[in-house]
Design an enzyme around this catalytic site. Structure first.
Site, PDB file in Angstrom:
ATOM      1  N   LYS A   1       4.012 -19.462   1.446  1.00 43.87           N
ATOM      2  CA  LYS A   1       4.155 -19.437   2.900  1.00 43.87           C
ATOM      3  C   LYS A   1       4.594 -20.806   3.443  1.00 43.87           C
ATOM      4  O   LYS A   1       5.200 -20.879   4.497  1.00 43.87           O
ATOM      5  CB  LYS A   1       2.846 -19.022   3.568  1.00 43.87           C
ATOM      6  CG  LYS A   1       2.263 -17.687   3.122  1.00 43.87           C
ATOM      7  CD  LYS A   1       3.106 -16.506   3.553  1.00 43.87           C
ATOM      8  CE  LYS A   1       2.375 -15.176   3.405  1.00 43.87           C
ATOM      9  NZ  LYS A   1       2.102 -14.810   2.006  1.00 43.87           N
TER      10      LYS A   1
HETATM   11  C1  LIG Z   1       2.203 -13.671   1.358  1.00 47.28           C
HETATM   12  C2  LIG Z   1       2.109 -13.676  -0.097  1.00 47.28           C
HETATM   13  C3  LIG Z   1       2.724 -12.683  -0.871  1.00 47.28           C
HETATM   14  C4  LIG Z   1       3.472 -11.524  -0.253  1.00 47.28           C
HETATM   15  O1  LIG Z   1       4.665 -11.933   0.357  1.00 47.28           O
HETATM   16  P1  LIG Z   1       5.365 -10.990   1.430  1.00 47.28           P
HETATM   17  O2  LIG Z   1       6.500 -11.777   1.952  1.00 47.28           O
HETATM   18  O3  LIG Z   1       4.331 -10.708   2.475  1.00 47.28           O
HETATM   19  O4  LIG Z   1       5.778  -9.754   0.709  1.00 47.28           O
HETATM   20  C5  LIG Z   1       2.628 -12.772  -2.241  1.00 47.28           C
HETATM   21  N1  LIG Z   1       1.928 -13.768  -2.830  1.00 47.28           N
HETATM   22  C6  LIG Z   1       1.328 -14.722  -2.118  1.00 47.28           C
HETATM   23  C7  LIG Z   1       0.553 -15.768  -2.826  1.00 47.28           C
HETATM   24  C8  LIG Z   1       1.398 -14.725  -0.730  1.00 47.28           C
HETATM   25  O5  LIG Z   1       0.796 -15.687  -0.034  1.00 47.28           O
END
Ligand SMILES: *Cc1c(COP(=O)(O)O)cnc(C)c1O
Length: 498
Positions: free
Chosen positions: A113
Protein backbone atom coordinates in the site's frame (compact mmCIF):
# COMPACT_ATOMS: atom_id res chain seq x y z
CA UNK A 1 -0.14 15.93 -24.38
CA UNK A 2 -3.62 14.72 -25.24
CA UNK A 3 -6.01 15.43 -22.39
CA UNK A 4 -7.37 12.39 -20.57
CA UNK A 5 -10.64 12.72 -18.69
CA UNK A 6 -12.37 10.37 -16.27
CA UNK A 7 -15.94 9.14 -16.19
CA UNK A 8 -18.04 7.15 -13.74
CA UNK A 9 -18.56 3.43 -14.35
CA UNK A 10 -22.25 4.11 -13.68
CA UNK A 11 -22.56 6.88 -16.21
CA UNK A 12 -23.81 9.92 -14.26
CA UNK A 13 -22.05 13.21 -13.67
CA UNK A 14 -20.18 13.71 -16.95
CA UNK A 15 -16.42 13.79 -17.38
CA UNK A 16 -13.94 15.18 -14.87
CA UNK A 17 -10.23 15.92 -14.90
CA UNK A 18 -7.74 13.64 -13.16
CA UNK A 19 -7.31 16.07 -10.27
CA UNK A 20 -11.08 16.28 -9.79
CA UNK A 21 -11.36 12.50 -9.82
CA UNK A 22 -8.61 12.27 -7.19
CA UNK A 23 -10.38 14.79 -4.96
CA UNK A 24 -13.75 13.10 -5.24
CA UNK A 25 -12.48 9.54 -4.82
CA UNK A 26 -15.81 7.95 -5.63
CA UNK A 27 -18.13 9.35 -8.31
CA UNK A 28 -21.38 10.91 -7.09
CA UNK A 29 -23.53 8.10 -8.49
CA UNK A 30 -21.56 5.58 -6.44
CA UNK A 31 -19.53 4.47 -9.46
CA UNK A 32 -15.76 4.44 -9.83
CA UNK A 33 -13.84 6.85 -12.03
CA UNK A 34 -12.23 5.26 -15.06
CA UNK A 35 -10.04 6.90 -17.70
CA UNK A 36 -11.96 7.46 -20.96
CA UNK A 37 -9.16 5.55 -22.73
CA UNK A 38 -5.99 3.71 -21.69
CA UNK A 39 -2.90 5.56 -22.89
CA UNK A 40 -0.09 3.82 -24.71
CA UNK A 41 3.20 3.04 -23.02
CA UNK A 42 5.28 6.21 -23.46
CA UNK A 43 8.56 4.26 -23.67
CA UNK A 44 10.20 1.80 -26.03
CA UNK A 45 10.64 -1.49 -24.17
CA UNK A 46 14.40 -1.32 -24.72
CA UNK A 47 14.53 1.95 -22.81
CA UNK A 48 12.90 0.60 -19.67
CA UNK A 49 15.95 -1.10 -18.18
CA UNK A 50 17.77 2.23 -18.02
CA UNK A 51 15.08 4.12 -16.11
CA UNK A 52 14.98 4.83 -12.38
CA UNK A 53 11.77 4.24 -10.46
CA UNK A 54 11.11 7.98 -10.41
CA UNK A 55 11.65 8.35 -14.16
CA UNK A 56 9.34 5.43 -14.87
CA UNK A 57 6.76 6.94 -12.51
CA UNK A 58 6.87 10.30 -14.26
CA UNK A 59 6.55 8.70 -17.70
CA UNK A 60 3.52 6.62 -16.77
CA UNK A 61 1.75 9.08 -14.50
CA UNK A 62 1.93 12.00 -16.92
CA UNK A 63 -0.09 9.91 -19.41
CA UNK A 64 -2.91 9.44 -16.90
CA UNK A 65 -2.83 12.69 -14.93
CA UNK A 66 -2.81 15.07 -17.87
CA UNK A 67 -3.95 18.15 -15.97
CA UNK A 68 -0.87 18.07 -13.71
CA UNK A 69 2.09 20.12 -14.88
CA UNK A 70 5.48 18.47 -15.25
CA UNK A 71 6.73 20.43 -12.25
CA UNK A 72 3.78 19.38 -10.08
CA UNK A 73 4.08 15.75 -10.97
CA UNK A 74 7.84 15.53 -10.56
CA UNK A 75 7.54 17.28 -7.21
CA UNK A 76 4.94 14.72 -6.00
CA UNK A 77 7.10 11.84 -7.22
CA UNK A 78 10.30 13.13 -5.63
CA UNK A 79 8.63 13.66 -2.26
CA UNK A 80 6.99 10.23 -2.31
CA UNK A 81 9.76 7.96 -3.54
CA UNK A 82 12.65 9.11 -1.40
CA UNK A 83 14.54 7.56 1.50
CA UNK A 84 11.29 6.55 3.19
CA UNK A 85 12.00 3.47 1.11
CA UNK A 86 14.82 1.34 2.43
CA UNK A 87 16.22 0.59 -1.03
CA UNK A 88 17.13 2.88 -3.93
CA UNK A 89 15.43 0.47 -6.31
CA UNK A 90 12.13 1.21 -4.47
CA UNK A 91 10.58 -2.03 -5.79
CA UNK A 92 13.30 -4.66 -6.38
CA UNK A 93 12.71 -7.94 -8.25
CA UNK A 94 14.16 -11.02 -6.48
CA UNK A 95 14.56 -14.40 -8.09
CA UNK A 96 13.75 -17.36 -5.83
CA UNK A 97 12.53 -20.88 -6.41
CA UNK A 98 12.08 -20.36 -10.15
CA UNK A 99 9.86 -17.28 -9.85
CA UNK A 100 10.42 -13.53 -9.77
CA UNK A 101 9.14 -11.79 -6.67
CA UNK A 102 8.41 -8.09 -7.07
CA UNK A 103 9.02 -6.78 -3.55
CA UNK A 104 6.51 -4.01 -2.96
CA UNK A 105 7.16 -3.74 0.76
CA UNK A 106 10.16 -1.46 1.12
CA UNK A 107 8.21 1.64 2.14
CA UNK A 108 7.33 3.18 5.51
CA UNK A 109 4.80 0.53 6.61
CA UNK A 110 6.37 -2.49 4.88
CA UNK A 111 3.35 -3.39 2.73
CA UNK A 112 2.55 -2.68 -0.89
CA UNK A 113 0.00 0.00 0.00
CA UNK A 114 2.96 2.31 0.55
CA UNK A 115 3.65 2.26 -3.18
CA UNK A 116 0.55 4.36 -3.83
CA UNK A 117 -0.13 5.90 -0.44
CA UNK A 118 3.23 7.58 -0.20
CA UNK A 119 2.30 9.68 -3.23
CA UNK A 120 -1.48 10.06 -2.83
CA UNK A 121 -1.30 12.84 -0.19
CA UNK A 122 0.82 14.95 -2.52
CA UNK A 123 -1.47 14.26 -5.48
CA UNK A 124 -4.43 15.16 -3.28
CA UNK A 125 -3.01 18.42 -1.94
CA UNK A 126 -1.88 19.40 -5.45
CA UNK A 127 -5.35 18.57 -6.78
CA UNK A 128 -6.97 20.71 -4.09
CA UNK A 129 -4.73 23.63 -5.00
CA UNK A 130 -5.39 23.24 -8.73
CA UNK A 131 -9.14 23.26 -8.11
CA UNK A 132 -8.99 26.18 -5.65
CA UNK A 133 -10.49 24.09 -2.86
CA UNK A 134 -10.61 25.96 0.43
CA UNK A 135 -12.19 23.18 2.50
CA UNK A 136 -10.07 20.93 4.62
CA UNK A 137 -9.86 17.46 3.03
CA UNK A 138 -11.06 14.68 5.31
CA UNK A 139 -9.73 11.31 4.23
CA UNK A 140 -12.16 8.59 5.19
CA UNK A 141 -10.74 5.09 4.99
CA UNK A 142 -11.83 1.53 5.66
CA UNK A 143 -8.95 -0.87 6.05
CA UNK A 144 -8.41 -4.59 6.20
CA UNK A 145 -5.11 -3.82 7.91
CA UNK A 146 -2.51 -2.43 5.55
CA UNK A 147 -4.22 0.51 3.86
CA UNK A 148 -4.98 2.11 7.20
CA UNK A 149 -1.43 2.36 8.39
CA UNK A 150 -0.05 3.31 5.01
CA UNK A 151 -2.67 6.06 4.64
CA UNK A 152 -2.04 7.30 8.18
CA UNK A 153 1.69 7.42 7.54
CA UNK A 154 1.14 9.24 4.26
CA UNK A 155 -1.31 11.86 5.54
CA UNK A 156 -0.06 12.40 9.10
CA UNK A 157 0.48 16.13 9.63
CA UNK A 158 -0.03 16.98 5.95
CA UNK A 159 -1.48 20.53 6.15
CA UNK A 160 -5.04 20.94 4.92
CA UNK A 161 -5.95 17.29 5.59
CA UNK A 162 -7.42 15.09 8.30
CA UNK A 163 -7.51 11.33 8.17
CA UNK A 164 -10.00 8.92 9.77
CA UNK A 165 -9.39 5.18 9.60
CA UNK A 166 -11.89 2.41 10.45
CA UNK A 167 -10.50 -1.09 10.92
CA UNK A 168 -12.12 -4.40 11.98
CA UNK A 169 -11.13 -4.70 15.63
CA UNK A 170 -10.67 -8.45 15.54
CA UNK A 171 -9.65 -8.83 11.92
CA UNK A 172 -6.09 -7.52 11.73
CA UNK A 173 -2.76 -8.92 12.92
CA UNK A 174 -1.37 -7.69 16.27
CA UNK A 175 1.44 -5.90 14.46
CA UNK A 176 -0.97 -4.29 12.01
CA UNK A 177 -3.06 -3.10 14.94
CA UNK A 178 -0.08 -1.81 16.88
CA UNK A 179 1.08 0.06 13.79
CA UNK A 180 -2.24 1.88 13.57
CA UNK A 181 -2.97 2.63 17.21
CA UNK A 182 0.49 4.12 17.75
CA UNK A 183 0.13 6.53 14.82
CA UNK A 184 1.25 10.07 15.62
CA UNK A 185 -0.16 13.22 14.04
CA UNK A 186 -2.72 15.76 15.28
CA UNK A 187 -4.88 15.17 12.22
CA UNK A 188 -5.19 11.38 12.63
CA UNK A 189 -8.10 9.36 14.08
CA UNK A 190 -8.21 5.56 14.27
CA UNK A 191 -11.36 3.61 15.18
CA UNK A 192 -11.77 -0.15 15.69
CA UNK A 193 -15.22 -1.33 14.63
CA UNK A 194 -17.11 -4.35 15.93
CA UNK A 195 -17.46 -5.89 12.50
CA UNK A 196 -15.41 -7.10 9.54
CA UNK A 197 -13.74 -5.24 6.69
CA UNK A 198 -16.82 -5.36 4.47
CA UNK A 199 -18.82 -3.69 7.26
CA UNK A 200 -16.18 -0.98 7.52
CA UNK A 201 -16.10 -0.49 3.77
CA UNK A 202 -19.90 -0.39 3.47
CA UNK A 203 -20.08 2.18 6.27
CA UNK A 204 -17.50 4.39 4.58
CA UNK A 205 -19.20 4.05 1.19
CA UNK A 206 -22.53 5.02 2.74
CA UNK A 207 -20.98 8.21 4.15
CA UNK A 208 -19.46 9.07 0.78
CA UNK A 209 -22.85 8.67 -0.88
CA UNK A 210 -24.70 10.77 1.72
CA UNK A 211 -25.40 14.22 0.25
CA UNK A 212 -26.91 15.61 3.42
CA UNK A 213 -23.81 14.71 5.33
CA UNK A 214 -21.66 16.30 2.62
CA UNK A 215 -23.61 19.55 2.93
CA UNK A 216 -23.31 19.50 6.68
CA UNK A 217 -19.55 19.02 6.40
CA UNK A 218 -19.18 21.75 3.78
CA UNK A 219 -20.91 24.12 6.21
CA UNK A 220 -18.06 23.42 8.61
CA UNK A 221 -15.31 23.76 6.01
CA UNK A 222 -14.72 20.06 5.40
CA UNK A 223 -15.03 17.72 2.47
CA UNK A 224 -14.53 13.99 2.27
CA UNK A 225 -12.08 12.23 0.04
CA UNK A 226 -10.97 8.65 -0.19
CA UNK A 227 -7.59 7.02 0.17
CA UNK A 228 -9.07 3.60 -0.57
CA UNK A 229 -7.94 1.75 -3.63
CA UNK A 230 -10.99 2.96 -5.54
CA UNK A 231 -9.25 6.35 -5.87
CA UNK A 232 -7.54 6.68 -9.25
CA UNK A 233 -4.75 8.43 -7.37
CA UNK A 234 -4.04 4.99 -5.90
CA UNK A 235 -4.50 3.03 -9.07
CA UNK A 236 -2.28 5.06 -11.38
CA UNK A 237 0.87 4.92 -9.20
CA UNK A 238 0.40 1.14 -9.06
CA UNK A 239 0.70 0.78 -12.82
CA UNK A 240 4.21 2.18 -12.49
CA UNK A 241 5.83 -0.73 -10.68
CA UNK A 242 4.77 -3.32 -13.24
CA UNK A 243 6.43 -1.29 -15.97
CA UNK A 244 9.46 -0.73 -13.76
CA UNK A 245 9.65 -4.43 -12.83
CA UNK A 246 9.69 -5.37 -16.49
CA UNK A 247 12.64 -3.01 -17.01
CA UNK A 248 14.45 -4.43 -13.98
CA UNK A 249 13.92 -7.98 -15.25
CA UNK A 250 15.50 -6.95 -18.56
CA UNK A 251 18.34 -5.20 -16.79
CA UNK A 252 19.11 -8.26 -14.67
CA UNK A 253 19.03 -10.54 -17.72
CA UNK A 254 15.95 -12.39 -16.50
CA UNK A 255 14.04 -11.65 -19.73
CA UNK A 256 14.72 -10.13 -23.14
CA UNK A 257 12.94 -7.04 -24.45
CA UNK A 258 9.50 -7.99 -25.71
CA UNK A 259 9.37 -11.33 -23.92
CA UNK A 260 5.92 -12.00 -22.57
CA UNK A 261 5.65 -12.66 -18.84
CA UNK A 262 2.78 -13.75 -16.61
CA UNK A 263 1.85 -11.96 -13.43
CA UNK A 264 0.33 -13.43 -10.26
CA UNK A 265 -1.21 -11.02 -7.77
CA UNK A 266 -2.53 -11.84 -4.28
CA UNK A 267 -5.87 -10.13 -4.52
CA UNK A 268 -8.38 -8.52 -2.18
CA UNK A 269 -10.01 -5.36 -3.44
CA UNK A 270 -8.74 -6.00 -6.99
CA UNK A 271 -6.68 -2.80 -7.17
CA UNK A 272 -3.23 -4.26 -7.58
CA UNK A 273 -4.15 -6.74 -10.29
CA UNK A 274 -6.20 -4.11 -12.10
CA UNK A 275 -3.08 -1.95 -12.24
CA UNK A 276 -1.23 -4.88 -13.85
CA UNK A 277 -4.08 -5.16 -16.36
CA UNK A 278 -3.79 -1.46 -17.18
CA UNK A 279 -0.05 -1.96 -17.70
CA UNK A 280 -0.87 -4.78 -20.13
CA UNK A 281 -3.44 -2.63 -21.94
CA UNK A 282 -0.79 0.11 -22.25
CA UNK A 283 1.36 -2.37 -24.14
CA UNK A 284 3.56 -4.03 -21.52
CA UNK A 285 4.16 -7.65 -22.65
CA UNK A 286 2.07 -9.43 -20.02
CA UNK A 287 0.38 -12.70 -20.93
CA UNK A 288 -1.90 -14.03 -18.22
CA UNK A 289 -2.99 -12.19 -15.10
CA UNK A 290 -3.47 -14.72 -12.36
CA UNK A 291 -5.75 -13.59 -9.59
CA UNK A 292 -4.82 -15.36 -6.35
CA UNK A 293 -7.37 -15.59 -3.53
CA UNK A 294 -7.28 -17.06 -0.06
CA UNK A 295 -10.23 -19.06 1.32
CA UNK A 296 -12.49 -16.07 0.66
CA UNK A 297 -12.43 -17.21 -2.95
CA UNK A 298 -15.25 -15.13 -4.36
CA UNK A 299 -13.04 -14.03 -7.27
CA UNK A 300 -11.92 -17.55 -8.08
CA UNK A 301 -15.57 -18.56 -8.37
CA UNK A 302 -16.31 -15.48 -10.44
CA UNK A 303 -13.61 -16.14 -13.02
CA UNK A 304 -14.64 -19.78 -13.25
CA UNK A 305 -18.42 -19.35 -13.47
CA UNK A 306 -19.18 -15.73 -14.34
CA UNK A 307 -21.23 -15.48 -11.14
CA UNK A 308 -20.15 -13.04 -8.46
CA UNK A 309 -21.71 -14.10 -5.18
CA UNK A 310 -20.82 -12.60 -1.84
CA UNK A 311 -23.45 -14.63 0.01
CA UNK A 312 -21.09 -16.89 1.86
CA UNK A 313 -19.31 -17.19 5.14
CA UNK A 314 -16.62 -14.58 5.74
CA UNK A 315 -13.44 -16.40 6.73
CA UNK A 316 -10.64 -14.88 8.81
CA UNK A 317 -7.35 -16.11 7.37
CA UNK A 318 -3.62 -15.58 7.87
CA UNK A 319 -3.73 -13.17 4.90
CA UNK A 320 -6.17 -10.61 6.37
CA UNK A 321 -5.64 -7.98 3.68
CA UNK A 322 -7.32 -10.40 1.28
CA UNK A 323 -10.25 -11.23 3.56
CA UNK A 324 -12.70 -9.41 1.35
CA UNK A 325 -15.99 -10.48 -0.21
CA UNK A 326 -16.72 -7.30 -2.16
CA UNK A 327 -13.79 -6.45 -4.39
CA UNK A 328 -14.56 -2.83 -5.21
CA UNK A 329 -12.13 -2.38 -8.06
CA UNK A 330 -13.62 -5.30 -9.96
CA UNK A 331 -16.28 -2.82 -11.02
CA UNK A 332 -13.74 -1.17 -13.30
CA UNK A 333 -13.13 -4.46 -15.05
CA UNK A 334 -16.87 -5.17 -15.24
CA UNK A 335 -17.39 -1.79 -16.89
CA UNK A 336 -14.72 -2.55 -19.43
CA UNK A 337 -15.94 -6.03 -20.34
CA UNK A 338 -19.47 -4.64 -20.58
CA UNK A 339 -18.15 -2.60 -23.51
CA UNK A 340 -18.01 0.54 -21.33
CA UNK A 341 -21.75 0.32 -21.01
CA UNK A 342 -22.53 2.23 -17.80
CA UNK A 343 -26.15 1.10 -17.73
CA UNK A 344 -25.12 -2.54 -17.72
CA UNK A 345 -22.52 -1.93 -15.03
CA UNK A 346 -24.99 -0.01 -12.89
CA UNK A 347 -27.60 -2.75 -13.06
CA UNK A 348 -25.07 -5.45 -12.08
CA UNK A 349 -23.88 -3.33 -9.15
CA UNK A 350 -27.48 -2.73 -8.12
CA UNK A 351 -28.02 -6.49 -8.08
CA UNK A 352 -24.86 -6.86 -6.00
CA UNK A 353 -26.01 -4.37 -3.41
CA UNK A 354 -29.56 -5.72 -3.28
CA UNK A 355 -29.03 -9.47 -3.52
CA UNK A 356 -25.27 -9.84 -2.97
CA UNK A 357 -24.92 -11.47 -6.35
CA UNK A 358 -24.80 -10.92 -10.11
CA UNK A 359 -24.08 -12.94 -13.22
CA UNK A 360 -22.31 -11.62 -16.31
CA UNK A 361 -23.26 -12.52 -19.88
CA UNK A 362 -21.39 -15.11 -21.96
CA UNK A 363 -19.97 -12.31 -24.07
CA UNK A 364 -18.60 -10.53 -21.02
CA UNK A 365 -17.16 -13.77 -19.70
CA UNK A 366 -15.34 -14.31 -22.99
CA UNK A 367 -13.67 -10.91 -22.51
CA UNK A 368 -12.03 -12.22 -19.34
CA UNK A 369 -9.64 -14.51 -21.22
CA UNK A 370 -6.57 -12.59 -19.98
CA UNK A 371 -7.45 -13.51 -16.41
CA UNK A 372 -7.42 -16.68 -14.44
CA UNK A 373 -8.53 -17.15 -10.86
CA UNK A 374 -7.15 -19.62 -8.38
CA UNK A 375 -6.85 -19.89 -4.62
CA UNK A 376 -4.85 -21.40 -1.80
CA UNK A 377 -6.32 -22.59 1.50
CA UNK A 378 -4.72 -21.98 4.88
CA UNK A 379 -2.81 -25.25 4.92
CA UNK A 380 -1.41 -24.74 1.43
CA UNK A 381 -0.41 -21.19 2.30
CA UNK A 382 1.59 -22.30 5.35
CA UNK A 383 3.18 -25.12 3.37
CA UNK A 384 4.21 -22.68 0.66
CA UNK A 385 5.96 -20.43 3.19
CA UNK A 386 7.86 -23.43 4.55
CA UNK A 387 8.64 -24.84 1.12
CA UNK A 388 10.02 -21.60 -0.33
CA UNK A 389 12.09 -21.06 2.80
CA UNK A 390 13.51 -24.60 2.75
CA UNK A 391 14.22 -24.62 -0.97
CA UNK A 392 15.43 -21.08 -1.52
CA UNK A 393 16.14 -19.62 1.92
CA UNK A 394 13.68 -16.88 1.01
CA UNK A 395 10.96 -15.91 3.51
CA UNK A 396 7.61 -14.70 2.17
CA UNK A 397 4.57 -13.39 4.00
CA UNK A 398 1.19 -15.21 3.89
CA UNK A 399 -0.29 -12.94 1.19
CA UNK A 400 2.67 -13.51 -1.08
CA UNK A 401 2.53 -17.22 -0.21
CA UNK A 402 -1.06 -17.41 -1.47
CA UNK A 403 0.16 -16.01 -4.79
CA UNK A 404 3.24 -18.20 -4.86
CA UNK A 405 1.18 -21.33 -4.25
CA UNK A 406 -1.38 -20.34 -6.87
CA UNK A 407 1.41 -19.69 -9.35
CA UNK A 408 2.72 -23.21 -8.85
CA UNK A 409 -0.75 -24.70 -9.28
CA UNK A 410 -1.24 -22.67 -12.45
CA UNK A 411 2.01 -23.96 -13.93
CA UNK A 412 1.15 -27.55 -13.10
CA UNK A 413 -2.35 -27.26 -14.50
CA UNK A 414 -1.49 -25.44 -17.72
CA UNK A 415 2.15 -26.19 -18.51
CA UNK A 416 2.51 -22.47 -19.28
CA UNK A 417 6.27 -21.94 -19.01
CA UNK A 418 6.41 -18.15 -19.34
CA UNK A 419 8.36 -16.38 -16.61
CA UNK A 420 6.22 -15.48 -13.66
CA UNK A 421 6.31 -12.19 -11.81
CA UNK A 422 4.72 -12.56 -8.37
CA UNK A 423 3.58 -9.42 -6.60
CA UNK A 424 5.08 -9.71 -3.13
CA UNK A 425 2.79 -7.49 -1.15
CA UNK A 426 3.99 -7.52 2.44
CA UNK A 427 7.14 -8.02 4.40
CA UNK A 428 7.14 -11.28 6.39
CA UNK A 429 7.90 -9.06 9.40
CA UNK A 430 4.36 -7.81 9.32
CA UNK A 431 3.02 -11.32 9.91
CA UNK A 432 5.73 -12.88 12.02
CA UNK A 433 3.45 -15.30 13.88
CA UNK A 434 1.91 -16.94 10.83
CA UNK A 435 5.27 -16.98 9.10
CA UNK A 436 7.22 -18.50 11.97
CA UNK A 437 4.46 -21.02 12.73
CA UNK A 438 4.64 -22.12 9.12
CA UNK A 439 8.41 -22.46 9.14
CA UNK A 440 8.87 -24.11 12.53
CA UNK A 441 6.17 -24.81 15.14
CA UNK A 442 8.60 -24.67 18.07
CA UNK A 443 8.36 -20.86 18.37
CA UNK A 444 4.61 -20.77 18.84
CA UNK A 445 4.71 -19.48 22.44
CA UNK A 446 6.93 -16.50 21.76
CA UNK A 447 5.51 -13.00 21.54
CA UNK A 448 5.36 -11.14 18.26
CA UNK A 449 8.41 -8.95 18.58
CA UNK A 450 10.53 -11.83 19.78
CA UNK A 451 9.43 -13.70 16.70
CA UNK A 452 10.73 -10.82 14.62
CA UNK A 453 14.18 -11.32 16.11
CA UNK A 454 14.05 -15.05 15.40
CA UNK A 455 12.91 -14.40 11.85
CA UNK A 456 15.87 -12.11 11.38
CA UNK A 457 18.23 -14.82 12.57
CA UNK A 458 16.89 -17.50 10.27
CA UNK A 459 16.48 -15.31 7.18
CA UNK A 460 19.52 -13.07 7.50
CA UNK A 461 17.28 -10.06 6.74
CA UNK A 462 17.53 -7.28 9.36
CA UNK A 463 14.37 -6.33 11.29
CA UNK A 464 12.89 -3.38 9.34
CA UNK A 465 12.82 0.08 10.95
CA UNK A 466 9.00 0.05 10.73
CA UNK A 467 8.92 -2.81 13.25
CA UNK A 468 11.62 -1.43 15.53
CA UNK A 469 9.70 1.84 15.82
CA UNK A 470 6.48 0.32 17.16
CA UNK A 471 8.09 -2.06 19.66
CA UNK A 472 7.90 0.49 22.45
CA UNK A 473 5.63 3.17 20.98
CA UNK A 474 2.71 4.29 23.20
CA UNK A 475 -0.89 3.52 22.15
CA UNK A 476 -2.49 6.81 21.09
CA UNK A 477 -5.80 5.59 19.67
CA UNK A 478 -8.34 3.59 21.69
CA UNK A 479 -11.66 4.53 20.04
CA UNK A 480 -14.05 1.76 19.05
CA UNK A 481 -17.60 1.78 17.67
CA UNK A 482 -20.46 -0.39 16.41
CA UNK A 483 -20.87 -0.66 12.64
CA UNK A 484 -23.97 1.54 12.87
CA UNK A 485 -22.15 4.36 14.66
CA UNK A 486 -19.44 5.23 12.18
CA UNK A 487 -21.02 8.52 11.15
CA UNK A 488 -21.27 9.62 14.77
CA UNK A 489 -17.62 8.78 15.30
CA UNK A 490 -16.67 10.94 12.33
CA UNK A 491 -18.74 13.88 13.53
CA UNK A 492 -17.32 13.62 16.99
CA UNK A 493 -13.75 13.74 15.72
CA UNK A 494 -14.53 16.73 13.50
CA UNK A 495 -16.28 18.50 16.35
CA UNK A 496 -19.70 18.43 14.69
CA UNK A 497 -22.55 17.66 17.05
CA UNK A 498 -24.97 15.02 15.66
C1 LIG B 1 -4.09 -4.76 0.18
C2 LIG B 1 -3.27 -5.97 0.12
C3 LIG B 1 -3.53 -6.98 -0.81
C4 LIG B 1 -4.69 -6.92 -1.78
O1 LIG B 1 -4.51 -5.93 -2.75
P1 LIG B 1 -5.77 -5.39 -3.57
O2 LIG B 1 -5.24 -4.28 -4.39
O3 LIG B 1 -6.76 -4.92 -2.55
O4 LIG B 1 -6.28 -6.53 -4.36
C5 LIG B 1 -2.70 -8.08 -0.83
N1 LIG B 1 -1.67 -8.19 0.05
C6 LIG B 1 -1.41 -7.25 0.95
C7 LIG B 1 -0.29 -7.45 1.90
C8 LIG B 1 -2.19 -6.10 1.02
O5 LIG B 1 -1.91 -5.16 1.92
Amino acid sequence: MRELLYESTRGAGGKVTASQAILKGLAEDGGLFVPERIPELPFQLEELSGLSYQETAYGIMKEFLTDFTEEELRDCIDRAYDDKFDTKEIAPVKEADGSYYLELFHGATIAFKDMALSILPYLMVTSARKNRIKNEIVILTATSGDTGKAALAGFADVPGTKIIVFYPRDGVSPIQKKQMVTQKGENTFVVGIHGNFDDAQSGVKAMFGDRKLAEELAGRGYQFSSANSINIGRLVPQVVYYVYAYGQMMKKGMISAGEEINVTVPTGNFGNILAAYYAKLMGLPIGKLICASNENKVLYDFFRTGVYDRNREFILTSSPSMDILISSNLERLIYRIAGENAGKDASLMKALSETGRYEISGEMKAALADFRGSYADEKETAEEIRRVYRQAGYVIDPHTAVASCVCRKYREETGDGRKMLIASTASPYKFTRSVMDAIDGQYHDREDFELADILSEISGVPVPAAIEEIRTAPVLHTATCETGQMEEAVKQFLGIRA
